[in-house]
Design an enzyme around this catalytic site. Structure first.
Site, PDB file in Angstrom:
ATOM      1  N   LEU A 259       0.840  -1.201   0.000  1.00 44.33           N
ATOM      2  CA  LEU A 259       0.000   0.000   0.000  1.00 44.33           C
ATOM      3  C   LEU A 259       0.877   1.256   0.000  1.00 44.33           C
ATOM      4  O   LEU A 259       1.674   1.469   0.911  1.00 44.33           O
ATOM      5  CB  LEU A 259      -0.916   0.022   1.222  1.00 44.33           C
ATOM      6  CG  LEU A 259      -1.860  -1.168   1.426  1.00 44.33           C
ATOM      7  CD1 LEU A 259      -2.918  -0.830   2.457  1.00 44.33           C
ATOM      8  CD2 LEU A 259      -2.519  -1.610   0.126  1.00 44.33           C
TER       9      LEU A 259
ATOM     10  N   ARG B 159       1.487  14.037   6.674  1.00 50.61           N
ATOM     11  CA  ARG B 159       2.284  14.413   7.845  1.00 50.61           C
ATOM     12  C   ARG B 159       3.766  14.604   7.508  1.00 50.61           C
ATOM     13  O   ARG B 159       4.519  15.162   8.275  1.00 50.61           O
ATOM     14  CB  ARG B 159       2.110  13.359   8.947  1.00 50.61           C
ATOM     15  CG  ARG B 159       0.721  13.355   9.571  1.00 50.61           C
ATOM     16  CD  ARG B 159       0.441  12.105  10.375  1.00 50.61           C
ATOM     17  NE  ARG B 159       0.018  10.980   9.527  1.00 50.61           N
ATOM     18  CZ  ARG B 159      -0.368   9.796   9.981  1.00 50.61           C
ATOM     19  NH1 ARG B 159      -0.369   9.559  11.279  1.00 50.61           N
ATOM     20  NH2 ARG B 159      -0.739   8.825   9.157  1.00 50.61           N
TER      21      ARG B 159
END
Ligand code: UD1
Ligand code: MG
Length: 430
Positions: free
Chosen positions: A8, A15
């Site tokens: 993934l 962030r």
């Protein structure tokens, strides 16, 4: 038995606050994605399927894969895995789900997860005890049984305190995982969490296996602080490995080493040294403080620095001395030669047993092109000499201090280019 890895890497990585996709950030010179791929390749997997989304073009180019699906928009890790369904031909295969921001997963732990699936577990997860669990999904157990994973956004006072955390790595048979994923509902923050399949699996009466590893192995990288923490972990490992291999480091913590570099035994490294990508240092050489090395070969018994800069495509052979404030670029320096002080050597070959005086500059750039300098064997170049390339300084020749040479110097000659010294009487002060 087919084992397929699903990686993934579609998330925005907000962030990180970066223009570069998170999986392409580097630790010890290697991208996060590459660290993970190396680990997965150590397990016998049939193929890797990537889930890409945010900045997918950059990732496709970097990974060089054609086996991917695009997740647009990114609706969570559960949604991401669901999109790979049609890519898996045999739904009896075991799938390993890995996150591109969790790069140091040990391959033996993945193997353990695979064997749990083969031995009757429906799902296997990889967990760790976190010193600070904030941000990670918490693994909730009932006695010895894993019953669910609670994501940070859904924690209450009790689950917040749990420090057994989810690494994100998950294994199971494709048919089971896609079946559970169909039952996942949107979470409180609008995403479909992969981790919700744990409680669904348990409610189904099936078993969830838990494999554990250390926090260092399973660190998840979400922001720059995590990235620096991960760098520290890997630098410590690399330094320890090199010391085990016989390298002396006077102050290991101040030495940076790229993962691709090779250092032979009995090399000594003084404090504050940077060893970048593709550096090879051979036995009994000393690298003195504040030296910066990249993509270069340094032979046996050399002394480099302090304050030396060795730039890419440089080859330094045996028993060579490179001293302070010397920069060497794309050059070859043969055995027993010395370049001891305040010098720039670029696009140059230096023969054996030659001595390059302080302040020597090879003038390799004419503003448009780079040119070569050839210095032979047993040559002595005096201090403060400019060698305007292309130029050949042949064997056994001497160049007088302060010369600016634009013509070749033949063998056994002394060349001096210098205006005559003049003396004048000093006028007396009255
Ligand atoms: C996730 C886990 C958490 C675990 C932690 C470990 C979930 C819901 N949470 O949280 O339990 O403790 O990792 O580090 O899985 N991604 C996609 N598509 C999306 C969302 C994310 O491909 O729609 C990818 C990201 O690019 C990343 C990975 O999935 O590589 C994890 O996503 P991230 O947002 O970092 O999840 P965490 O909050 O770290
Ligand atoms: Mg993460």
């Amino acid at each position: 038995m087919e084992v397929v890895a699903i990686i993934l890497a579609a998330g925005k990585g907000k962030r990180m606050n970066s223009d570069l996709p998170k999986p392409l950030h580097r630790i010890a010179g290697k991208t996060l994605m590459n660290w993970l791929e190396v680990s997965l390749d150590e397990v016998k997997i049939t193929n890797k399927i990537y889930v890409l989304g945010h900045q997918s073009e950059k990732l496709i180019k970097a990974i060089g894969t054609t086996d991917y699906v695009i997740q647009e928009p990114q609706l969570g890790t559960g949604h991401a895995v669901n999109l790979t369904k049609d890519k898996i031909k045999n739904h009896e295969s075991i799938i390993i789900i890995a996150y591109a921001d969790t790069p140091f997963v040990p391959s033996d732990k993945i193997k353990k997860m695979i064997s749990q699936i083969k031995n009757g577990y429906d799902i296997s997860i990889l967990g760790f005890l976190a010193s600070n669990p904030k941000g990670y999904g918490r693994i909730v157990k009932n006695g010895n049984e894993v019953i669910k994973i609670v994501e940070e956004v859904d924690t209450d006072d009790k689950t917040k305190k749990i420090n057994l955390c989810n690494s994100g790595i998950l294994a199971g048979r494709a048919c089971d995982i896609y079946n559970y994923l169909n039952k996942v509902k949107k979470s409180s923050n609008g995403e479909f969490f992969l981790t919700d399949i744990i409680s669904i699996c348990v409610k189904d009466g099936s078993k969830v296996g838990l494999v554990s590893s250390s926090e260092e192995d399973l660190i998840g990288i979400n922001d720059r602080e995590d990235l620096s923490q991960a760098e520290l972990i890997i630098q410590n490992r690399l330094r320890t490995q090199h010391m085990k291999n016989g390298v002396t480091m006077l102050d290991p913590k101040s030495v940076y080493i790229d993962a691709s570099s090779k250092i032979q035994k009995d090399v000594t490294i003084e404090p504050n040294v940077f060893i970048g990508a593709n550096v090879e240092i051979q036995s009994k050489t000393i690298i003195k403080s504040f030296s910066y090395l990249e993509d270069c070969f340094i032979g046996r018994k050399c002394s480099i620095g302090p304050f030396a800069r060795v730039r890419p495509e440089t080859e330094i052979l045996e028993n060579v001395k490179i001293g302070n404030f010397v920069e060497i670029k794309k050059s070859k320096i043969n055995d027993n030669s010395k370049v001891n002080h305040l010098t720039y050597i670029g696009d140059t070959t230096i023969g054996t047993s030659s001595n390059i005086g302080a302040g020597t500059i090879t003038c390799n750039y004419d503003g448009e092109q780079k040119h070569k300098t050839n210095i032979g064997n047993h040559v002595f170049i005096g201090s403060n000499v400019a060698l305007v390339a292309p130029i050949n300084i042949k064997d056994n020749s001497i160049v007088g201090a302060g010369s600016t040479l634009t013509k070749d110097v033949e063998e056994n000659l002394i060349a001096v280019e210098r205006s005559k010294q003049k003396e004048f009487k000093r006028r007396k002060k009255n």
